[in-house]
Design a protein around this motif. Structure first.
Motif, PDB file in Angstrom:
ATOM      1  N   VAL A 432       0.849  -1.198   0.000  1.00  0.00           N
ATOM      2  CA  VAL A 432       0.000   0.000   0.000  1.00  0.00           C
ATOM      3  C   VAL A 432       0.880   1.241   0.000  1.00  0.00           C
ATOM      4  CG1 VAL A 432      -1.816   1.250   1.226  1.00  0.00           C
ATOM      5  CG2 VAL A 432      -1.769  -1.252   1.273  1.00  0.00           C
ATOM      6  N   HIS A 433       0.488   2.230  -0.789  1.00  0.00           N
ATOM      7  CA  HIS A 433       1.205   3.497  -0.811  1.00  0.00           C
ATOM      8  C   HIS A 433       0.894   4.274   0.469  1.00  0.00           C
ATOM      9  CE1 HIS A 433       2.363   7.576  -2.066  1.00  0.00           C
ATOM     10  NE2 HIS A 433       3.127   6.984  -2.959  1.00  0.00           N
ATOM     11  N   LEU A 434       1.884   5.030   0.947  1.00  0.00           N
ATOM     12  CA  LEU A 434       1.717   5.787   2.189  1.00  0.00           C
ATOM     13  C   LEU A 434       0.496   6.709   2.152  1.00  0.00           C
ATOM     14  CD1 LEU A 434       5.358   6.891   3.165  1.00  0.00           C
ATOM     15  CD2 LEU A 434       3.803   5.487   4.526  1.00  0.00           C
ATOM     16  N   GLN A 435       0.315   7.414   1.042  1.00  0.00           N
ATOM     17  CA  GLN A 435      -0.805   8.348   0.944  1.00  0.00           C
ATOM     18  C   GLN A 435      -2.143   7.613   0.956  1.00  0.00           C
ATOM     19  OE1 GLN A 435      -0.819  11.467   1.253  1.00  0.00           O
ATOM     20  NE2 GLN A 435       1.213  12.232   0.738  1.00  0.00           N
ATOM     21  N   HIS A 436      -2.199   6.450   0.303  1.00  0.00           N
ATOM     22  CA  HIS A 436      -3.442   5.674   0.302  1.00  0.00           C
ATOM     23  C   HIS A 436      -3.783   5.194   1.702  1.00  0.00           C
ATOM     24  CE1 HIS A 436      -2.758   4.684  -4.233  1.00  0.00           C
ATOM     25  NE2 HIS A 436      -3.285   5.880  -4.047  1.00  0.00           N
ATOM     26  N   LEU A 437      -2.745   4.739   2.434  1.00  0.00           N
ATOM     27  CA  LEU A 437      -2.989   4.265   3.794  1.00  0.00           C
ATOM     28  C   LEU A 437      -3.446   5.405   4.687  1.00  0.00           C
ATOM     29  CD1 LEU A 437      -2.886   1.936   5.801  1.00  0.00           C
ATOM     30  CD2 LEU A 437      -0.478   2.460   6.204  1.00  0.00           C
ATOM     31  N   LYS A 438      -2.872   6.561   4.511  1.00  0.00           N
ATOM     32  CA  LYS A 438      -3.278   7.723   5.319  1.00  0.00           C
ATOM     33  C   LYS A 438      -4.729   8.105   5.020  1.00  0.00           C
ATOM     34  CE  LYS A 438      -2.124  12.567   5.990  1.00  0.00           C
ATOM     35  NZ  LYS A 438      -2.357  13.533   4.963  1.00  0.00           N
ATOM     36  N   LYS A 439      -5.088   8.110   3.744  1.00  0.00           N
ATOM     37  CA  LYS A 439      -6.468   8.442   3.391  1.00  0.00           C
ATOM     38  C   LYS A 439      -7.457   7.397   3.900  1.00  0.00           C
ATOM     39  CE  LYS A 439      -5.446  11.135  -0.769  1.00  0.00           C
ATOM     40  NZ  LYS A 439      -5.598  11.228  -2.234  1.00  0.00           N
ATOM     41  N   ALA A 440      -7.009   6.132   3.960  1.00  0.00           N
ATOM     42  CA  ALA A 440      -7.892   5.068   4.441  1.00  0.00           C
ATOM     43  C   ALA A 440      -8.270   5.270   5.900  1.00  0.00           C
ATOM     44  CB  ALA A 440      -7.201   3.709   4.267  1.00  0.00           C
ATOM     45  N   LEU A 441      -7.443   6.004   6.641  1.00  0.00           N
ATOM     46  CA  LEU A 441      -7.759   6.292   8.039  1.00  0.00           C
ATOM     47  C   LEU A 441      -8.815   7.377   8.177  1.00  0.00           C
ATOM     48  CD1 LEU A 441      -4.142   6.340   9.564  1.00  0.00           C
ATOM     49  CD2 LEU A 441      -5.826   4.493   9.691  1.00  0.00           C
ATOM     50  N   VAL A 442      -9.080   8.101   7.076  1.00  0.00           N
ATOM     51  CA  VAL A 442      -9.986   9.242   7.136  1.00  0.00           C
ATOM     52  C   VAL A 442     -11.243   9.020   6.298  1.00  0.00           C
ATOM     53  CG1 VAL A 442     -10.179  11.723   6.696  1.00  0.00           C
ATOM     54  CG2 VAL A 442      -8.010  10.769   7.486  1.00  0.00           C
ATOM     55  N   VAL A 443     -11.108   8.380   5.128  1.00  0.00           N
ATOM     56  CA  VAL A 443     -12.219   8.235   4.174  1.00  0.00           C
ATOM     57  C   VAL A 443     -12.551   6.753   3.993  1.00  0.00           C
ATOM     58  CG1 VAL A 443     -13.021   8.785   1.840  1.00  0.00           C
ATOM     59  CG2 VAL A 443     -11.399  10.310   2.999  1.00  0.00           C
ATOM     60  N   LYS A 444     -13.817   6.395   4.162  1.00  0.00           N
ATOM     61  CA  LYS A 444     -14.233   4.981   4.072  1.00  0.00           C
ATOM     62  C   LYS A 444     -13.995   4.413   2.680  1.00  0.00           C
ATOM     63  CE  LYS A 444     -17.752   4.942   7.715  1.00  0.00           C
ATOM     64  NZ  LYS A 444     -19.177   4.703   8.029  1.00  0.00           N
ATOM     65  N   GLU A 445     -14.240   5.223   1.652  1.00  0.00           N
ATOM     66  CA  GLU A 445     -14.033   4.732   0.293  1.00  0.00           C
ATOM     67  C   GLU A 445     -12.573   4.343   0.062  1.00  0.00           C
ATOM     68  OE1 GLU A 445     -15.691   7.379   1.148  1.00  0.00           O
ATOM     69  OE2 GLU A 445     -17.737   6.804   0.573  1.00  0.00           O
ATOM     70  N   GLU A 446     -11.650   5.095   0.645  1.00  0.00           N
ATOM     71  CA  GLU A 446     -10.226   4.780   0.500  1.00  0.00           C
ATOM     72  C   GLU A 446      -9.869   3.509   1.259  1.00  0.00           C
ATOM     73  OE1 GLU A 446      -7.955   6.100  -1.344  1.00  0.00           O
ATOM     74  OE2 GLU A 446      -9.184   7.745  -2.127  1.00  0.00           O
ATOM     75  N   LEU A 447     -10.583   3.249   2.343  1.00  0.00           N
ATOM     76  CA  LEU A 447     -10.355   2.014   3.092  1.00  0.00           C
ATOM     77  C   LEU A 447     -10.710   0.802   2.241  1.00  0.00           C
ATOM     78  CD1 LEU A 447      -9.600   0.585   5.721  1.00  0.00           C
ATOM     79  CD2 LEU A 447     -11.948   0.913   6.496  1.00  0.00           C
ATOM     80  N   LYS A 448     -11.778   0.917   1.490  1.00  0.00           N
ATOM     81  CA  LYS A 448     -12.168  -0.185   0.595  1.00  0.00           C
ATOM     82  C   LYS A 448     -11.122  -0.374  -0.507  1.00  0.00           C
ATOM     83  CE  LYS A 448     -17.157   0.516   1.310  1.00  0.00           C
ATOM     84  NZ  LYS A 448     -18.428   0.914   0.680  1.00  0.00           N
ATOM     85  N   ARG A 449     -10.580   0.713  -0.955  1.00  0.00           N
ATOM     86  CA  ARG A 449      -9.554   0.630  -1.996  1.00  0.00           C
ATOM     87  C   ARG A 449      -8.308  -0.096  -1.472  1.00  0.00           C
ATOM     88  NH1 ARG A 449      -7.158   5.980  -5.079  1.00  0.00           N
ATOM     89  NH2 ARG A 449      -5.735   4.913  -6.502  1.00  0.00           N
ATOM     90  N   VAL A 450      -7.917   0.223  -0.237  1.00  0.00           N
ATOM     91  CA  VAL A 450      -6.782  -0.441   0.383  1.00  0.00           C
ATOM     92  C   VAL A 450      -7.069  -1.921   0.560  1.00  0.00           C
ATOM     93  CG1 VAL A 450      -5.478  -0.638   2.555  1.00  0.00           C
ATOM     94  CG2 VAL A 450      -5.857   1.613   1.525  1.00  0.00           C
TER      95      VAL A 450
END
Length: 830
Positions: A432-450
């Motif tokens: 996982v890219h650092l920025q994607h992981l950070k966004k996954a902590l804030v946005v639910k849609e990004e969590l699904k992407r991770v």
């Protein structure tokens, strides 16, 4: 941090105007005293060939280690040695120390700063070059195995590894760059900063801090892992709400609204009002021109008999049609005058706009100077900060407002996620890219992407549990912890802001450096006196290296005749007494100071420290001679502590140090070399101690050991001055005036004053403290400047005269006291 403190009123509470002291950050590097190279643009720099060759091999070893090439070659792994960090550190330290010494000799600190800039350029460029060399080496290894192997499955696997290696280039560059940064930082903190302080004082400490910037040692000055570990990881895409520019703008607005809400200044106010007046005049002129044009066009249409099919209700009609060509001419003249006035106003309006913009930019830069100082975060928001002028309640309210602004823009959760990411990234990045992981902590849609990314790696059994738990905790952060993080974030943001600013400043200077590689360019630039060569000491020493200056140290044993008689009367050997207890111990310490024996016999030791054409910038002959003189006295003192128990006569010395700014004359007498020098005669006088002076100063309550008495003779010529002096030198080191001037040029001397007991009563003494770099250590030195006292009739000591003399103080307590006083005086500026 050299800018003065600025007191800025807060506007949190109109009823209670508090004042907060913020300090501006203004450090910069100036290269104004250096000669530009042969292209009239860049500075020509030639680095030590030995250093360059060794460093390239060292960096290649570091790249091999970071890339773990052993897994690439498998059982055919090439024998690669571990990186020789200790040897690299030693060479780098020698090169930097030599540069610093040369800068002191030339009285130009920019010479040393130029080397630091050139090293950053060379090291970072070579990381890239050696990485490319490794990639070529791996590809060549595959080709070298033969055509059959090139088409095998194993070769395809190896090419995939090469591709992975290239994809990981930025991480490898960061790892090696940070290792180099650490070596440079440790060298500076353990050795170089001390030597720099000894040679130049504390004036340039902040200038060198600009060069100790982690961003200089990563590709392009930007690396997300670097930001995560040492600053704070912010978003990198333009549309992200938590990018650096968003937070920076928020902080700027916050400080402007709540801290810097002072009057913009008389000049800015006048400029704004002047610009507004010019704009009003321009609008009025444009309106009048439009009105006159409309009147003229309407009358012309009437005169031509044209009729409008439809009347426009909002069109203004002419009050009176033009009756003649004369009237039309007058209108045209009036219109031309108005248009000319409008044209004349244009440049004035543009100039006023530029002035307003300039003053606004100046205000913004001034504000930026405050926001580039991380300590200001504590002054603004930390209620526990030791700021007497600002009540803690004011800083608490400022922190509350800062947190509130972050929350209003939904930015606080991104800040919290950045810090929580430090505890998570090792488990998920990569893949996982650092920025994607950070966004996954804030946005639910990004969590699904991770989650989708992790499913592509079933063998590693990734779990989303820690990410989900952290994401939930971010929205339920305790208020007090949120405030603490907001304070920490403000400080990290200011550090990031400062280092980004410094990175841009330093890289702009680096772009002006030309690392000379060809011998032809080197020779041409040298002939034009525009080449800056940085060589190791052994490389800078030519075969024919004549002596240009020298310092002589004369140690004279007091009462040697009486000591000899005493020992002989007891059946003891005077020669072995002097040899074992003085001469042999002294000979053992000569190498450390680069001193040579001139004469060693009977009751005298004469030594010399030479400066040659190649070493005159680095030898520091007088400073070493002074410390050596003190060491000789320490040898005698160590013997005297044993002398009482062994029933042997004490050794008392007088030492003179004389500098001569020219080479000595050398005479050959058979196989012996005889040195002829005025400095020898001068040092002999400085080391002497007259019996009269010793009788007059029988009791010496002072920590000093050298005094000068001047007999008064009416009508005496200036040439007779030396003959009228009585010297007292009992276990002291006396330095000539030319030697003191040379010492002041060799090291930085800080002036001190203090009241001391003297043989004639209390007196205020003028002292100078410095530190002498010898090897990897610093030796403290204290010099007293005294004035010869007049010798009155009847053997009484009178007032001071005008003749100065210089003593190297040997009292350990005095030296330590001087060191502490200078350190305490420098502490507020460090």
């Amino acid at each position: 941090h050299d800018a003065p403190m600025s007191e800025l009123p807060t506007t949190l509470s109109p009823a209670q105007q508090a004042r907060i002291k913020l300090q501006a950050y203004t450090a910069e590097i100036r290269l104004t005293k250096l000669a530009v190279g042969i292209d009239n643009i860049h500075y020509d720099v030639f680095l030590s060939p030995r250093f360059v060759e060794f460093t390239r091999k060292y960096l290649l070893d570091l790249v091999r280690q970071a890339a773990n090439v052993k897994t690439f070659y498998g059982t055919d792994a090439r024998s690669s040695k571990a990186p020789e960090t200790a040897a690299f550190r030693k060479l780098l330290g020698e090169l930097l120390q030599a540069s610093l010494t040369r800068a002191k000799f030339d009285k130009n600190i920019e010479i040393d700063l130029l080397l630091w800039l050139a090293l950053v350029e060379f090291l970072t460029r070579e990381i890239t070059n050696q990485f490319s060399s490794l990639i070529v080496e791996c590809k060549e290894w595959i080709r070298g195995r033969g055509e059959h192997f090139e088409h095998s499955e194993q070769a395809h696997v190896l090419r995939a590894r090469i591709a992975d290696l290239q994809a990981n280039r930025k991480n490898i560059h960061r790892q090696i760059g940070q290792a180099l940064y650490q070596v440079l930082r440790e060298l500076d903190e353990t050795r170089l900063s001390q030597s720099r302080r000894a040679l130049f004082g504390d004036e340039f400490s902040e200038t060198y801090d600009l060069l100790k910037n982690r961003m200089l040692f990563v590709e392009g000055g930007s690396d997300e892992m670097l930001f995560l570990e040492h600053y704070v990881l912010l978003a990198s895409f333009l549309n992200d709400q938590d990018r650096f520019e968003a937070f920076d703008g928020l902080l700027v607005d916050f400080v402007r609204d709540f801290v810097m809400a002072e009057d913009p200044g008389e000049e800015a106010t006048k400029a704004r009002k002047h610009s507004d007046r010019l704009m009003e005049q321009a609008l009025a002129l444009r309106s009048e021109v439009a009105s006159v044009e409309e009147d003229r066009d309407e009358s012309l249409r009437k005169a031509d008999g044209a009729e409008e099919l439809f009347a426009w209700p909002w069109k203004r009609r002419a009050e009176a049609p033009l009756e003649s060509e004369k009237d039309l001419s007058e209108v045209n003249q009036r219109l031309a005058a108005l248009q000319q006035n409008l044209a004349d106003l244009g440049p004035q309006l543009e100039a006023s706009r530029q002035k307003v913009d300039f003053l606004a930019e100046e205000s913004r830069v001034r504000l930026g100077d405050f926001l580039n100082e991380p300590e200001n975060a504590r002054r603004l928001f930390d209620a526990k900060a030791a700021e007497e002028d600002t009540p803690p309640e004011t800083r608490e309210r400022l922190l509350d407002e800062w947190v509130s602004r972050l929350e209003e823009r939904d930015l606080l959760v991104h800040v919290l996620a950045s810090y929580e990411l430090r505890n998570l990234h090792l488990d998920y990045c990569p893949p996982v890219h650092l920025q994607h992981l950070k966004k996954a902590l804030v946005v639910k849609e990004e969590l699904k992407r991770v989650e989708q990314i992790l499913k592509q790696f079933p063998a590693r059994s990734f779990s989303l549990k820690r990410i989900e738990e952290t994401a939930r905790s971010l929205r339920r952060y305790p208020p007090e912890e949120s405030r603490a993080v907001a304070l920490r974030f403000a400080e990290d943001l200011m550090r990031l802001r400062r280092d980004r600013r410094n990175y841009q400043h330093v890289t702009a200077l680096i772009e002006r450096i030309n690392l000379v590689r060809s011998e032809r360019t080197r020779q041409l630039s040298r002939e034009n006196r525009s080449l800056y060569e940085y060589l190791l000491p052994e490389e800078a020493r030519p075969a024919d290296d004549p002596v240009v200056t020298h310092a002589v140290i004369k140690a004279d044993v007091r009462g040697s005749t009486q000591i000899t008689k005493n020992l002989l009367s007891r059946g003891l050997n005077p020669a072995s007494h002097f040899s074992l207890n003085l001469y042999e111990p002294v000979k053992r310490i000569l190498e450390r100071y680069g001193a040579a024996k001139v004469f060693l016999e009977g009751d005298a030791i004469i030594l010399a420290i030479y400066e040659t054409e190649s070493t005159r910038a680095s030898q520091r002959a007088v400073a070493k001679a002074c410390i050596l003189g003190r060491e000789i006295l320490a040898v005698a003192d160590a013997f005297n502590q044993r002398a009482v128990s062994e029933d042997l006569p004490r050794l008392e010395l007088g030492i003179g140090v004389a500098f001569q700014n020219s080479a000595p004359a050398v005479w050959m007498d058979g196989d012996s070399r005889l040195m002829i020098s005025k400095a020898i005669n001068h040092s002999d006088r400085l080391a002497s101690c007259s019996k009269t002076a010793r009788r007059l100063i029988a009791k010496n309550p002072s920590p000093f050991n050298v005094f000068l008495l001047e007999t008064i003779v009416e009508g005496a010529d200036a040439d007779e001055g030396d003959e009228l002096l009585l010297r007292f030198n009992l276990n002291g080191v006396n330095l000539n005036e030319e030697g003191f001037a040379k010492l002041a040029a060799e090291i930085s001397l800080a002036p001190l004053e203090g009241n001391f007991s003297m043989p004639w009563g209390k007196e205020r003494a003028q002292l100078f403290f410095g530190e002498v770099p010898i090897g990897e250590s610093l030796e403290p030195i204290v010099v007293r400047r005294g004035l010869a006292r007049q010798l009155l009739p009847g053997g009484k000591i009178g007032g001071p005269g005008t003749r100065a003399y210089y003593e190297i103080c040997t009292n350990p307590k005095l030296v330590e006291l001087a060191r502490k006083k200078v350190a305490a005086a420098a502490a507020p500026h460090s």
